[in-house]
Scaffold this active site. Structure first.
Site, PDB file in Angstrom:
ATOM      1  N   HIS A 129       0.847  -1.193   0.000  1.00 19.42           N
ATOM      2  CA  HIS A 129       0.000   0.000   0.000  1.00 19.42           C
ATOM      3  C   HIS A 129       0.887   1.249   0.000  1.00 19.42           C
ATOM      4  O   HIS A 129       1.637   1.472   0.943  1.00 19.42           O
ATOM      5  CB  HIS A 129      -0.925   0.013   1.225  1.00 19.42           C
ATOM      6  N   TYR A 164       3.516   6.705  10.143  1.00 19.13           N
ATOM      7  CA  TYR A 164       2.691   5.562   9.756  1.00 19.13           C
ATOM      8  C   TYR A 164       3.542   4.440   9.143  1.00 19.13           C
ATOM      9  O   TYR A 164       3.346   3.269   9.466  1.00 19.13           O
ATOM     10  CB  TYR A 164       1.583   5.985   8.782  1.00 19.13           C
ATOM     11  N   PRO A 213      -5.406   0.755  18.361  1.00 10.62           N
ATOM     12  CA  PRO A 213      -5.011   0.247  17.040  1.00 10.62           C
ATOM     13  C   PRO A 213      -5.046   1.281  15.915  1.00 10.62           C
ATOM     14  O   PRO A 213      -4.612   0.998  14.798  1.00 10.62           O
ATOM     15  CB  PRO A 213      -6.020  -0.878  16.770  1.00 10.62           C
ATOM     16  N   TYR A 233      -9.655   5.495   6.606  1.00  8.23           N
ATOM     17  CA  TYR A 233      -9.903   5.876   8.003  1.00  8.23           C
ATOM     18  C   TYR A 233     -10.957   6.990   7.964  1.00  8.23           C
ATOM     19  O   TYR A 233     -10.724   8.016   7.324  1.00  8.23           O
ATOM     20  CB  TYR A 233      -8.634   6.431   8.649  1.00  8.23           C
ATOM     21  N   LYS A 274       0.166   0.373  15.088  1.00 10.10           N
ATOM     22  CA  LYS A 274       1.533   0.350  15.636  1.00 10.10           C
ATOM     23  C   LYS A 274       1.839  -0.808  16.589  1.00 10.10           C
ATOM     24  O   LYS A 274       3.003  -1.034  16.920  1.00 10.10           O
ATOM     25  CB  LYS A 274       1.812   1.678  16.367  1.00 10.10           C
TER      26      LYS A 274
END
Ligand code: RFL
Ligand code: PHB
Length: 389
Positions: free
Chosen positions: A72, A384, A292, A200, A296
């Site tokens: 991704h 990220y 979550p 998200y 991480k």
């Protein structure tokens, strides 16, 4: 029995550390409270940083991962019906990969079995003794039989509810905790993912996340009250609520089907300091928990494993203990950055019960700044995809 390192916990941290050490000729025994089938039935992480991919490669276990993982290059963030994309690849040069924790753990169990390295399942009453003295050892019960393993070191990889952390005297450990006033209801379904990247979503009805495991297996989450149970959420109700939290163009394309797993996880930030007590070293969820939202947890467990693996290798191969002495400080420095990032993502994307009009405007401004500012996007992307170790 005797082993150089006793590893408490046969989750991803314990198994990865065990296999890396095994490859360097350092012997380990893994003690796991549950069965292998039980550990593999837990649906957890889905996103791996390159650091963990590299560790799996170092362990000689990346063949299936490299074949099956989906790369991704970015992720979508939706709020108030609009969305924008964070381009990890353009901002950092690095992508993340989708490969479930279940698959990582399965690869690790297969490797341990193929190596014929000892692992004891369904152990009870594990006690870690004399790690401050000269004869460190671990005792446990398996069925009716009591066992003792003498060792040089103990790796506490037994997750948040394990015994390892509790072995450090209360007066010598400090715990930092933040409990969030909601949970995540997660659904796994054998349907094609709604989008080729994760979404998200911050919506007035609460947070939602669209993730996946592969082209035919989707993983979705919605924020829910802590008092809810999975039985409160029949499939139709879940799909309806998820749709309402997504931008319209995505909601229309959502393919629904029966859930194959449904569970609720509470959200918590937690850190235990120090991560070392004498010859006991804590790794992964045994020492720290993140909500979550930033993906991480498993990745931070992996950086602990990296530091501890190198420290143990230097001890056995070079007679050098600087790595062991620096372990706690080194691991915690990275852990706290992951804690900050996960806390920030959680605050930006969820609806909180006590949120005032002011709080909501600040949240909206945070999202707008991230949408419009390439430096803010770069900072998000760096965190990220994973800070270096
Ligand atoms: P684990 O996986 O909890 O494994 C610990 C093992 O120790 C055993 N155990 C004992 N064994 C012997 N004696 C005892 N007394 C014992 N007590 C416990 C347990 O049975 C278990 O097998 O910890 P580990 O290895 O440190 O791994 C940590 C990860 O599991 C965790 O951080 C992640 O799953 C967190 N997480 C995510 N992390 C990511 O990096 N990316 C993600 O996308 C991501 N998504 C998630 C997540 C966690 C979630 N939940 C359910 C909390 C999504 C969710 C919903
Ligand atoms: C998942 O796929 O389970 C997942 C992905 C990203 C997260 C959390 C969970 O932030």
């Amino acid at each position: 029995m005797r082993s150089q390192v006793v590893i408490i916990g046969g989750g991803p941290s314990g198994l990865l550390l065990g296999h890396l050490l095994h490859r360097r000729g350092i012997d380990t025994v893994v003690l796991e409270r549950r069965t292998r089938a039980h550990v593999l039935s837990r649906i957890r992480a889905g996103i791996l940083e390159q650091g963990l991919v590299k560790l799996m490669r170092e362990a000689g276990l990346s063949a299936r991962l490299e074949r099956e993982a989906i790369t991704h290059d970015g992720t979508c963030i939706a709020s108030d019906g609009e969305e924008f994309r964070i381009d990890f690849k353009a901002l950092t040069g690095v992508p993340v990969v989708v490969y479930g924790q279940t698959e990582v753990t399965r690869d690790l169990y297969d490797a341990r079995e193929a190596a014929d390295a000892p692992i004891h399942f369904e152990v009870e009453d594990v006690e870690i003794l004399d790690v401050e003295g000269t004869r460190p050892h671990v005792t446990f019960r398996q069925g009716e039989t009591q066992h003792r393993i003498d060792c040089d070191f103990v790796a506490g990889c037994d997750g948040f509810h394990g015994v390892s952390r509790q072995t450090i005297p209360v007066a010598r450990r400090r715990e930092f905790e933040k409990v969030y006033p909601f949970g995540w209801l997660g659904v796994l379904s054998e349907t094609p993912p709604i989008h080729h990247e994760l979404i998200y979503a911050n919506s007035p009805r609460g947070f939602a996340l669209c993730s996946m495991r592969n082209a035919a297996l989707s993983r979705y989450y919605i924020q829910c009250p802590l008092s809810d149970t999975p039985d409160d959420w029949p499939d139709q109700m879940f799909w309806g609520e998820l749709r309402r939290r997504l931008p319209a163009e995505h909601a229309e394309t959502l393919v629904i089907g029966p859930s194959v797993e449904k569970s609720i996880a509470p959200l918590r930030s937690f850190v235990c300091e120090p991560m070392r007590w004498g010859r006991l070293f804590l790794c992964g969820d045994a020492a720290h928990i993140v909500p979550p939202t930033g993906a991480k947890g498993l990745n931070t467990a992996a950086s602990d494993v990296h530091y501890l693996y190198h420290a143990l290798m230097e001890h056995y191969e070079d007679g050098e203990d600087a790595g062991l002495d620096a372990y706690s400080e080194r691991a915690l420095a990275r852990v706290w950055k992951a804690e900050r990032f996960s806390w920030w993502m959680t605050n930006m994307l969820h609806r909180f019960p006590e949120q005032t009009g002011f709080d909501l405007r600040i949240q909206r401004a945070e999202l707008a700044f991230l949408r419009d500012n390439s430096d803010a996007q770069a900072a998000m992307a760096q965190n990220y995809v994973g800070l270096p170790y």
